[in-house]
Write a protein that holds these residues in place. Structure first.
Motif, PDB file in Angstrom:
ATOM      1  N   THR A 434     -38.522 -19.842 -20.020  1.00 35.52           N
ATOM      2  CA  THR A 434     -38.706 -19.069 -17.573  1.00 35.52           C
ATOM      3  C   THR A 434     -37.085 -19.254 -17.346  1.00 35.52           C
ATOM      4  N   GLY A 435     -36.713 -18.995 -16.086  1.00 33.76           N
ATOM      5  CA  GLY A 435     -36.261 -18.381 -15.310  1.00 33.76           C
ATOM      6  C   GLY A 435     -35.646 -17.653 -14.081  1.00 33.76           C
ATOM      7  N   SER A 436     -34.779 -18.314 -13.697  1.00 33.37           N
ATOM      8  CA  SER A 436     -34.959 -16.739 -11.967  1.00 33.37           C
ATOM      9  C   SER A 436     -33.858 -15.631 -13.048  1.00 33.37           C
ATOM     10  N   ASN A 437     -34.065 -14.644 -12.649  1.00 34.58           N
ATOM     11  CA  ASN A 437     -33.657 -13.424 -12.113  1.00 34.58           C
ATOM     12  C   ASN A 437     -31.886 -13.294 -12.575  1.00 34.58           C
ATOM     13  N   MET A 438     -31.178 -12.638 -13.947  1.00 39.07           N
ATOM     14  CA  MET A 438     -30.185 -13.162 -14.144  1.00 39.07           C
ATOM     15  C   MET A 438     -29.688 -14.529 -14.588  1.00 39.07           C
ATOM     16  N   ALA A 439     -30.547 -15.488 -14.768  1.00 39.43           N
ATOM     17  CA  ALA A 439     -29.997 -16.619 -15.100  1.00 39.43           C
ATOM     18  C   ALA A 439     -29.838 -16.785 -16.262  1.00 39.43           C
ATOM     19  N   GLY A 544     -40.540 -17.611 -33.027  1.00 41.80           N
ATOM     20  CA  GLY A 544     -39.776 -17.366 -32.286  1.00 41.80           C
ATOM     21  C   GLY A 544     -39.768 -17.227 -30.594  1.00 41.80           C
ATOM     22  N   ILE A 545     -38.812 -16.271 -30.012  1.00 43.52           N
ATOM     23  CA  ILE A 545     -39.265 -17.088 -28.607  1.00 43.52           C
ATOM     24  C   ILE A 545     -39.698 -15.910 -28.042  1.00 43.52           C
ATOM     25  N   VAL A 546     -40.084 -16.443 -26.298  1.00 44.57           N
ATOM     26  CA  VAL A 546     -40.890 -15.599 -25.373  1.00 44.57           C
ATOM     27  C   VAL A 546     -39.363 -16.021 -24.033  1.00 44.57           C
ATOM     28  N   ALA A 547     -39.412 -14.857 -23.797  1.00 46.23           N
ATOM     29  CA  ALA A 547     -38.836 -14.695 -22.173  1.00 46.23           C
ATOM     30  C   ALA A 547     -39.899 -14.351 -21.076  1.00 46.23           C
ATOM     31  N   THR A 548     -40.427 -15.405 -20.257  1.00 46.88           N
ATOM     32  CA  THR A 548     -41.076 -15.124 -19.046  1.00 46.88           C
ATOM     33  C   THR A 548     -40.832 -15.524 -18.053  1.00 46.88           C
ATOM     34  N   HIS A 549     -41.326 -14.081 -16.981  1.00 49.62           N
ATOM     35  CA  HIS A 549     -40.735 -14.816 -15.536  1.00 49.62           C
ATOM     36  C   HIS A 549     -42.366 -15.924 -14.410  1.00 49.62           C
ATOM     37  N   ASP A 550     -43.200 -15.543 -16.139  1.00 51.27           N
ATOM     38  CA  ASP A 550     -44.421 -16.741 -15.754  1.00 51.27           C
ATOM     39  C   ASP A 550     -45.037 -17.537 -15.676  1.00 51.27           C
ATOM     40  N   HIS A 565     -42.878 -24.901 -26.859  1.00 48.53           N
ATOM     41  CA  HIS A 565     -41.579 -25.495 -25.972  1.00 48.53           C
ATOM     42  C   HIS A 565     -40.896 -25.110 -25.435  1.00 48.53           C
ATOM     43  N   ASN A 566     -41.448 -25.191 -24.280  1.00 47.49           N
ATOM     44  CA  ASN A 566     -40.422 -24.916 -23.070  1.00 47.49           C
ATOM     45  C   ASN A 566     -39.136 -24.979 -22.918  1.00 47.49           C
ATOM     46  N   TYR A 567     -38.347 -24.164 -22.440  1.00 51.45           N
ATOM     47  CA  TYR A 567     -37.127 -24.131 -22.195  1.00 51.45           C
ATOM     48  C   TYR A 567     -36.715 -23.464 -21.136  1.00 51.45           C
ATOM     49  N   TYR A 568     -35.752 -23.563 -19.998  1.00 46.03           N
ATOM     50  CA  TYR A 568     -35.330 -22.798 -19.220  1.00 46.03           C
ATOM     51  C   TYR A 568     -34.004 -22.852 -18.428  1.00 46.03           C
ATOM     52  N   PHE A 569     -33.524 -21.845 -18.492  1.00 45.60           N
ATOM     53  CA  PHE A 569     -31.968 -21.480 -17.258  1.00 45.60           C
ATOM     54  C   PHE A 569     -32.141 -21.554 -16.244  1.00 45.60           C
ATOM     55  N   ASP A 570     -31.685 -22.364 -15.284  1.00 50.84           N
ATOM     56  CA  ASP A 570     -31.450 -22.549 -13.828  1.00 50.84           C
ATOM     57  C   ASP A 570     -30.626 -22.049 -13.230  1.00 50.84           C
ATOM     58  N   VAL A 571     -31.154 -22.127 -11.230  1.00 53.03           N
ATOM     59  CA  VAL A 571     -29.438 -21.605 -10.507  1.00 53.03           C
ATOM     60  C   VAL A 571     -29.320 -22.266 -10.041  1.00 53.03           C
ATOM     61  N   GLN A 572     -28.495 -22.788  -9.580  1.00 53.66           N
ATOM     62  CA  GLN A 572     -28.120 -23.353  -8.237  1.00 53.66           C
ATOM     63  C   GLN A 572     -27.709 -22.388  -6.590  1.00 53.66           C
ATOM     64  N   PHE A 573     -27.693 -22.990  -5.782  1.00 52.04           N
ATOM     65  CA  PHE A 573     -28.246 -22.106  -4.734  1.00 52.04           C
ATOM     66  C   PHE A 573     -27.025 -22.468  -3.407  1.00 52.04           C
ATOM     67  N   CYS A 589     -38.699 -23.801 -15.454  1.00 48.89           N
ATOM     68  CA  CYS A 589     -37.706 -23.064 -14.072  1.00 48.89           C
ATOM     69  C   CYS A 589     -38.425 -23.574 -12.546  1.00 48.89           C
ATOM     70  N   THR A 590     -37.578 -24.456 -11.979  1.00 45.56           N
ATOM     71  CA  THR A 590     -38.611 -24.416 -10.827  1.00 45.56           C
ATOM     72  C   THR A 590     -38.236 -23.691  -9.955  1.00 45.56           C
ATOM     73  N   THR A 591     -37.149 -22.639  -9.824  1.00 43.05           N
ATOM     74  CA  THR A 591     -36.072 -22.600  -9.085  1.00 43.05           C
ATOM     75  C   THR A 591     -36.310 -21.135  -8.509  1.00 43.05           C
ATOM     76  N   ARG A 592     -36.435 -20.276  -7.649  1.00 45.71           N
ATOM     77  CA  ARG A 592     -36.634 -18.851  -8.107  1.00 45.71           C
ATOM     78  C   ARG A 592     -35.668 -17.910  -6.873  1.00 45.71           C
ATOM     79  N   ASN A 593     -35.010 -17.208  -7.609  1.00 49.32           N
ATOM     80  CA  ASN A 593     -34.635 -16.064  -6.826  1.00 49.32           C
ATOM     81  C   ASN A 593     -34.456 -14.799  -6.067  1.00 49.32           C
ATOM     82  N   ALA A 594     -35.364 -14.449  -6.260  1.00 49.62           N
ATOM     83  CA  ALA A 594     -35.462 -13.186  -5.416  1.00 49.62           C
ATOM     84  C   ALA A 594     -35.551 -12.721  -4.526  1.00 49.62           C
TER      85      ALA A 594
END
Length: 605
Positions: A434-439, A544-550, A565-573, A589-594
């Motif tokens: 999981t992860g924010s847009n463009m992360a 395999g790997i599944v990338a998702t916004h859900d 197994h959960n992985y994520y990419f983060d973003v800092q504001f 991922c717990t942050t959103r940037n949309a």
């Protein structure tokens, strides 16, 4: 004081090589100038010797003129060879400059033609999704082949995984060839000069496979000896006055008519083989280069053995064909060809020689072409290995594993590349990212996929360490509708997913990469369908790997704790400014940037 820019470890080699090539090129150009003066001087001396000898009525002028003309001819021959050397060195200089540009600037060299130019790869399991071909593609990064058979072979290696034994053999072959980059450049400079086209290969193979009946009767081997004895005997008799001019003239008419009637039967094979002399020369010299190298790796040795033919070397046999085709080209000069054919049956001699060559080598030619193509493909991978000494040859394991440390995307320059550690072990395992847009989710999926493709081709991968099992990448990342086939985006994705499901059900060793499953439908159906697909893939033993916004999909780790197994990419504001570090972390991922992105383009939210 700023930090000193990191210097690529191969810059010194390419700078030294470029200096050496420029020096050899300058020496060859000086030699060309000297040979031009030599030609001028020898012809002037021959003319002067002839003039003074004629004026003084002395016989020695004949010897002087002939000697001068012989020296002039020798100077021309040396000049032809030297001009060929200049062309080769100019090509080599360009190749070295390209590689020097790459290692200095960390940018791609001049783009080469795609191995599947004009072909649609959208239906391939991964080629379209992973940028295997096209502008800025993996193929263009790796490819240093100049012959079309070599380009096609390299493309095939990137389109399908090899078996474990072949991968390991290619790794050893690449390591050995990469230790001698000078040899790689010599072969590349040759094949670049007159590249062998696939059309030429097809023309040769069609000629070899077609039944050949021209001059197959045994008596033609007698005719080729008896006829010149008769014709040259008549010529000699005329020269000493034993045959009158009228009789000699009639004989010449008969000789020309008979030889012309035979030449009509040579036109078809001549048309098939005409115009390929330069490419046959490239093939001959390229095979000779491969034969002459001292190689120890099993695959390299086996390729060298493929070039042997009934006690003769492949290069010698191909050179024999090259000479035959050159002699056939005497047809282009009627002042030479007509007398040769009339008195010697020139076409008959060449055609019989061509038949004999064909009988000897018809089963070996395709093998020689494929061997040269394989050496070019290996050479491309070897130069990539040489230019990237920090990359590693992966360990090929059994089972269904993928494990790497500091794994990076091969197409991202080193100065911008962010490397991550990642591992998945065993069948029936899916990693959700999981992860924010463009992360960096999609880029990470492509990072894994492209490195698997490299590994399955026998190439090094962009990582510090890597171990993986043999398998095919199966992806659904880029999906487009098709107006011609009346296919919506959603249905196009379903078709790709169906192909992946079928492969998993057949227990094929595939590594799945899915980006935003079922994006073409509403959020409720998308979540329900995605959950069902994840459960089904795990049940059938997928990896395999599944990338998702859900983010709701990430809750499946609690449902299947040893399978998801959960992985994520983060973003800092920083206010409305977004900062991405593209680092893979465990968790959700717990942050959103949309909203921030929408405000930046003027949407009031």
């Amino acid at each position: 004081m700023g930090m000193k820019a990191k210097v690529h470890p191969r810059v010194g080699f390419y700078e030294d090589k470029l200096v050496a090539v420029r020096a050899r090129l300058e020496a060859a150009r000086r030699k060309r100038s000297a040979l031009a003066w030599a030609r001028f001087g020898t012809i002037i001396l021959a003319l002067l010797a002839g003039y003074f000898g004629w004026e003084n009525q002395e016989a020695w002028w004949v010897v002087a003129v002939l000697g001068g003309l012989a020296a002039f001819g020798r100077a021309i021959a040396l000049d032809v060879d030297n001009n060929g050397r200049i062309r080769r060195l100019e090509g080599l200089k360009g190749l070295v400059e390209q590689e020097l540009y790459f290692v200095r600037e960390d940018k791609p060299v001049k783009a080469a033609e795609d191995g599947l130019q004009g072909n649609d790869t959208t239906e391939h399991p991964y080629a379209f999704d992973l940028d295997i071909f096209g502008k800025g593609s993996l193929y263009r990064m790796v490819n240093r082949c100049h012959t079309e058979p070599g380009q096609r072979m390299l493309a095939d290696w990137l389109l399908a995984p090899a078996d474990r034994e072949t991968i390991l053999e290619r790794q050893e072959a690449v390591k050995e060839l990469g230790a001698d980059p000078d040899g790689l450049f010599d072969l590349a400079a040759l094949t670049q000069e007159t590249p062998v086209r696939q059309a030429t290969v097809d023309r040769i193979l069609r000629w070899l496979r077609k039944p050949q009946s021209t001059f197959r009767e045994g008596y033609w081997k007698v005719v080729r000896w008896v006829y010149p004895v008769v014709s040259l005997g008549v010529l000699a008799a005329y020269g000493v006055g034993l045959v009158p001019s009228a009789v000699f003239g009639l004989c010449c008419v008969v000789f020309v008519a008979f030889s012309a009637s035979l030449s009509k039967r040579v036109i078809e094979p001549y048309i098939v083989l005409s115009g390929i002399v330069g490419e046959i020369g490239t093939l001959s010299e390229g095979v000779r280069m491969v034969e002459g190298r001292a190689l120890k790796a099993a695959l390299n040795r086996r390729l060298q053995d493929e070039l042997k033919a009934r006690g003769a070397t492949g290069s010698a046999e191909i050179q024999g064909l090259d000479r035959l085709l050159h002699r056939f080209d005497y047809r282009l000069n009627p002042f030479i060809f007509i007398p040769l054919n009339a008195f010697l049956l020139w076409d008959l001699w060449q055609m019989l020689g061509l038949n004999e060559w064909r009988d000897r080598n018809k089963d070996a030619v395709e093998r020689w072409i494929n061997t040269l193509a394989a050496m070019e493909a290996l050479g491309s991978v070897s130069l990539m290995h040489y230019n990237r000494p920090g990359w590693v040859f992966p360990e090929i394991t059994g089972g269904r594993d993928f494990e790497a440390t500091r794994l990076g995307h091969p197409l991202i320059p080193e100065g911008k590349r962010v490397a991550n550690d990642f591992a998945t072990r065993g069948a029936g395992q899916l990693d959700l990212v999981t992860g924010s847009n463009m992360a960096g989710k999609s880029t990470f999926l492509r990072t894994v996929g492209v490195n698997i493709v490299l590994a399955m081709a026998g190439a090094p991968v962009c990582a510090d360490t890597c171990r993986l099992s043999v398998g095919l990448v199966a992806s659904s990342m880029r999906v487009a509708d098709n107006l011609e086939d009346s296919t919506s985006t959603f249905y196009a994705e379903l078709k790709k997913l169906r192909s992946i499901i079928d492969r998993v059900k057949r227990k094929e060793p595939v590594f799945i990469l899915l980006d935003e499953i079922l994006r073409g439908t509403n959020s409720r159906d998308r979540l329900a369908g995605s959950q069902a697909l994840v459960r089904q893939l795990i049940r059938d033993g997928a990896v395999g790997i599944v990338a998702t916004h859900d983010l709701e999909l990430a809750q499946m780790e609690a449902e299947l704790p040893k399978k998801v197994h959960n992985y994520y990419f983060d973003v800092q504001f920083n206010g409305d400014e977004l900062n991405f570090d593209y680092t893979l972390r465990k968790g959700v991922c717990t942050t959103r940037n949309a909203e921030v992105l929408m405000r930046q383009i003027g949407i009031e939210v």
